[in-house]
Design a protein around this motif. Structure first.
Motif, short mmCIF file in Angstrom:
data_model
loop_
_atom_site.label_atom_id
_atom_site.label_comp_id
_atom_site.label_asym_id
_atom_site.label_seq_id
_atom_site.Cartn_x
_atom_site.Cartn_y
_atom_site.Cartn_z
N ALA A 187 -47.22 66.61 17.18
CA ALA A 187 -46.11 66.75 18.13
C ALA A 187 -46.16 65.62 19.15
CB ALA A 187 -46.18 68.10 18.83
N GLY A 188 -45.00 65.00 19.38
CA GLY A 188 -44.90 63.88 20.32
C GLY A 188 -45.04 62.51 19.67
N HIS A 189 -45.47 62.47 18.40
CA HIS A 189 -45.65 61.19 17.70
C HIS A 189 -44.29 60.56 17.40
CE1 HIS A 189 -47.20 58.13 15.03
NE2 HIS A 189 -46.43 58.57 14.05
N ASN A 190 -44.12 59.29 17.83
CA ASN A 190 -42.91 58.53 17.50
C ASN A 190 -43.16 57.79 16.20
OD1 ASN A 190 -41.31 59.08 19.89
ND2 ASN A 190 -42.81 57.85 20.98
N PHE A 191 -42.16 57.81 15.32
CA PHE A 191 -42.30 57.13 14.03
C PHE A 191 -40.94 56.67 13.54
CE2 PHE A 191 -41.34 61.47 12.94
CZ PHE A 191 -40.66 61.43 11.73
N ASN A 192 -40.94 55.90 12.46
CA ASN A 192 -39.71 55.40 11.86
C ASN A 192 -39.68 55.68 10.38
OD1 ASN A 192 -40.52 52.82 13.90
ND2 ASN A 192 -38.52 53.71 14.15
N PHE A 193 -38.47 55.89 9.90
CA PHE A 193 -38.20 55.84 8.47
C PHE A 193 -37.51 54.50 8.25
CE2 PHE A 193 -37.95 60.63 8.67
CZ PHE A 193 -39.04 60.85 7.85
N LYS A 194 -37.88 53.79 7.20
CA LYS A 194 -37.26 52.50 6.91
C LYS A 194 -36.67 52.52 5.51
CE LYS A 194 -40.13 49.60 9.90
NZ LYS A 194 -40.77 50.62 10.67
N ALA A 195 -35.41 52.07 5.41
CA ALA A 195 -34.72 51.96 4.13
C ALA A 195 -34.01 50.62 4.08
CB ALA A 195 -33.73 53.11 3.99
N ASP A 196 -33.45 50.28 2.93
CA ASP A 196 -32.76 49.00 2.83
C ASP A 196 -31.54 48.93 3.75
OD1 ASP A 196 -31.22 50.79 1.39
OD2 ASP A 196 -31.40 49.73 -0.52
N TRP A 197 -30.97 50.07 4.11
CA TRP A 197 -29.79 50.11 4.99
C TRP A 197 -30.14 50.11 6.48
CZ3 TRP A 197 -30.32 54.39 7.88
CH2 TRP A 197 -31.00 55.48 7.33
N GLY A 198 -31.44 50.27 6.81
CA GLY A 198 -31.81 50.26 8.22
C GLY A 198 -32.98 51.17 8.53
N THR A 199 -33.11 51.48 9.81
CA THR A 199 -34.25 52.25 10.31
C THR A 199 -33.77 53.51 11.01
OG1 THR A 199 -35.49 50.21 10.64
CG2 THR A 199 -36.26 52.13 11.85
#
Length: 137
Positions: free
Chosen positions: A47-59
């Motif tokens: 809980a509280g962790h910032n993260f990203n998903f990354k794909a060819d169309w963006g983040t």
């Protein structure tokens, strides 16, 4: 004068999996498994962790908001003007696990994002199902 909040819409996808909740939980929380069915990521089930998903169309910018191991996982989902929350609920069932995904927060003017999510999550669930089958073999 009372301002009426705009109506927000939600995409819900539910499916029965013939696998125990623990197996699905791993697929929802381990970065290399998430990448196999969803997107590249730097996820941690904290809980509280910032993260990203990354794909060819963006983040997609995300923050974990709730973690109840093998039961509930929720995170914010911010991309291209969409500010939403994705909540996963796992419930043991007679056959294995009932998995529910709810993405809430689509505004009326975000029809394209809403329709895209409805289509996309069905596709992601299919990939998740294939991954869990492969992991079970």
């Amino acid at each position: 004068m009372n301002a009426i909040a705009p109506e927000l819409r939600t995409v819900v996808v539910e499916r029965e999996f013939a696998h125990p909740p623990e197996k699905l939980w791993r697929a929802l929380t381990q970065p290399h498994l998430i990448e196999a069915w969803l997107m590249k990521n730097d996820f941690l089930p904290v809980a509280g962790h910032n993260f990203n998903f990354k794909a060819d169309w963006g983040t997609v910018d995300c923050r974990v908001t709730e973690v109840e191991p093998i039961k509930t996982l929720a995170y914010t989902w911010s991309a291209m003007g969409l500010e939403s929350v994705v909540t996963w609920t796992l419930e043991a069932s007679g056959k294995g696990t009932h998995l529910r995904m709810e993405q809430s927060g689509f505004r009326a003017d975000q029809e394209q994002a809403y329709q895209g999510a409805k289509f996309g999550w069905q596709k992601f669930f299919g990939a998740l199902e294939q991954l869990v089958e492969k992991e079970a073999a």
